[in-house]
Write an enzyme that holds these catalytic residues in place. Structure first.
Site, PDB file in Angstrom:
ATOM      1  N   ASN A  47     -93.584 -13.468 -60.341  1.00  0.00           N
ATOM      2  CA  ASN A  47     -92.728 -13.718 -59.279  1.00  0.00           C
ATOM      3  C   ASN A  47     -92.421 -12.231 -58.802  1.00  0.00           C
ATOM      4  OD1 ASN A  47     -90.572 -13.968 -57.280  1.00  0.00           O
ATOM      5  ND2 ASN A  47     -90.155 -15.997 -58.075  1.00  0.00           N
ATOM      6  N   ASN A  49     -90.727 -11.128 -56.414  1.00  0.00           N
ATOM      7  CA  ASN A  49     -89.189 -11.309 -55.957  1.00  0.00           C
ATOM      8  C   ASN A  49     -88.243 -11.162 -57.119  1.00  0.00           C
ATOM      9  OD1 ASN A  49     -89.124 -11.460 -53.007  1.00  0.00           O
ATOM     10  ND2 ASN A  49     -90.094 -13.447 -53.554  1.00  0.00           N
ATOM     11  N   LYS A  50     -88.365 -11.541 -58.194  1.00  0.00           N
ATOM     12  CA  LYS A  50     -87.763 -11.356 -59.405  1.00  0.00           C
ATOM     13  C   LYS A  50     -88.134 -10.007 -59.905  1.00  0.00           C
ATOM     14  CE  LYS A  50     -87.527 -16.007 -61.539  1.00  0.00           C
ATOM     15  NZ  LYS A  50     -87.883 -16.899 -62.684  1.00  0.00           N
ATOM     16  N   ASP A 106     -85.943 -17.788 -67.541  1.00  0.00           N
ATOM     17  CA  ASP A 106     -86.278 -18.960 -66.465  1.00  0.00           C
ATOM     18  C   ASP A 106     -84.766 -19.401 -65.842  1.00  0.00           C
ATOM     19  OD1 ASP A 106     -87.643 -21.106 -65.475  1.00  0.00           O
ATOM     20  OD2 ASP A 106     -87.265 -22.206 -66.898  1.00  0.00           O
ATOM     21  N   THR A 107     -84.952 -19.643 -64.531  1.00  0.00           N
ATOM     22  CA  THR A 107     -83.667 -20.254 -63.913  1.00  0.00           C
ATOM     23  C   THR A 107     -83.668 -21.380 -63.438  1.00  0.00           C
ATOM     24  OG1 THR A 107     -83.362 -17.743 -63.366  1.00  0.00           O
ATOM     25  CG2 THR A 107     -82.257 -19.334 -61.598  1.00  0.00           C
ATOM     26  N   PHE A 186     -85.017 -15.207 -52.307  1.00  0.00           N
ATOM     27  CA  PHE A 186     -85.980 -16.284 -52.540  1.00  0.00           C
ATOM     28  C   PHE A 186     -85.405 -17.584 -52.923  1.00  0.00           C
ATOM     29  CE2 PHE A 186     -85.454 -13.742 -55.868  1.00  0.00           C
ATOM     30  CZ  PHE A 186     -85.766 -14.656 -57.318  1.00  0.00           C
ATOM     31  N   TYR A 188     -83.820 -21.002 -53.627  1.00  0.00           N
ATOM     32  CA  TYR A 188     -82.787 -21.696 -53.160  1.00  0.00           C
ATOM     33  C   TYR A 188     -81.892 -20.786 -52.398  1.00  0.00           C
ATOM     34  CZ  TYR A 188     -84.871 -25.566 -55.711  1.00  0.00           C
ATOM     35  OH  TYR A 188     -85.592 -26.565 -56.162  1.00  0.00           O
ATOM     36  N   LYS A 209     -75.813  -9.177 -54.067  1.00  0.00           N
ATOM     37  CA  LYS A 209     -76.423 -10.161 -54.791  1.00  0.00           C
ATOM     38  C   LYS A 209     -76.359 -10.009 -56.397  1.00  0.00           C
ATOM     39  CE  LYS A 209     -80.116 -13.518 -55.362  1.00  0.00           C
ATOM     40  NZ  LYS A 209     -81.572 -13.753 -55.125  1.00  0.00           N
ATOM     41  N   ARG A 215     -78.741 -13.807 -62.362  1.00  0.00           N
ATOM     42  CA  ARG A 215     -79.746 -13.097 -63.039  1.00  0.00           C
ATOM     43  C   ARG A 215     -79.257 -11.527 -63.293  1.00  0.00           C
ATOM     44  NH1 ARG A 215     -83.335 -14.024 -59.823  1.00  0.00           N
ATOM     45  NH2 ARG A 215     -84.519 -15.622 -61.016  1.00  0.00           N
TER      46      ARG A 215
END
Length: 230
Positions: A47, A49-50, A106-107, A186, A188, A209, A215
């Site tokens: 990912n 974005n992560k 994992d989120t 990204f 939700y 954020k 995270r």
């Protein structure tokens, strides 16, 4: 006169001892920085974005590698029934197959009135296509007649380092709003508003954020641990 010379000598010796301690502390600090700089660790995610978020949080003296950097093109299985289990599966895959120290996350988004859904299935809540828009649409429909819209994001990080396994957890409380707002972030993010803010994650800057997110909290714990053992 002799008493005065003895006093001057004592002061001089104390000064040498203090300087020696300072030198030792300086050398120790440099050694720690070299050790940290030499540490290569993989973040097991595809990912982007992560990855971008975490790169902003990891200090420059820790050499963060992506799956692409180590030549891993696999879509690592996430078949566990818990966030902890999925994070460990991904970290284990990299450590076993590539030999690197590794952490993986994992989120899940847990909505109280839906008994914790979508939870561990957050990424594929609306199907294996893993579409963020489809996932949000399904969630908004599920909440249509619910009075409570309270929700929390939870991130679990699994770390494999020198035969040690560690977990780090971050949680942020908030609520699901009625429609999508914002273009940043990204997943939700456009429908999750953290408590204490009047904007969704997708409306907040990445810096803000990261300072409050699930995270961000888990990564900070990871960094503190890495620096504590170095």
């Amino acid at each position: 006169m002799q008493k005065l010379k003895r006093q001057e000598t004592a002061v001089l010796l104390t000064s040498y001892e203090q300087n020696d301690k300072c030198l030792k502390l300086l050398l120790l600090k440099q050694l720690i920085n070299v050790t940290l700089f030499a540490m290569k660790i993989v973040f097991a995610t595809n990912n982007q974005n992560k990855l971008d978020e975490v790169k902003l949080l990891i200090p420059q003296h820790i050499n963060l590698l992506s799956l692409q950097d180590i030549g891993c093109n696999a879509d690592i299985e996430e078949s566990a029934t818990t966030l902890e289990g999925n994070a460990q599966l991904k970290a284990d895959y990299v450590t076993t197959n590539f030999g690197y120290p590794c952490f993986a996350d994992d989120t899940g988004l847990l909505v109280a009135s839906l008994n914790g859904e979508p939870g561990v299935l957050s990424a594929r809540y609306a199907g294996e296509q893993k579409s963020s828009n489809d996932n949000m649409d399904k969630l908004l429909t599920a909440l249509k007649d619910k009075k409570s819209r309270a929700a929390r994001f939870k991130t679990v990080i699994a770390l494999n380092l020198e035969d040690q396994r560690k977990f780090f957890t971050g949680i942020v409380e908030g609520e699901i709003i009625h429609s999508k707002k914002g273009t940043k972030g990204f997943g939700y993010d456009p429908i999750f508003r953290p408590n204490g803010y009047n904007k969704t994650f997708a409306e907040l800057s990445l810096q803000i954020k990261n300072s409050i997110s699930h995270r961000g909290q888990a990564i900070k714990q990871l960094i503190d641990y890495l620096e504590s053992i170095s």
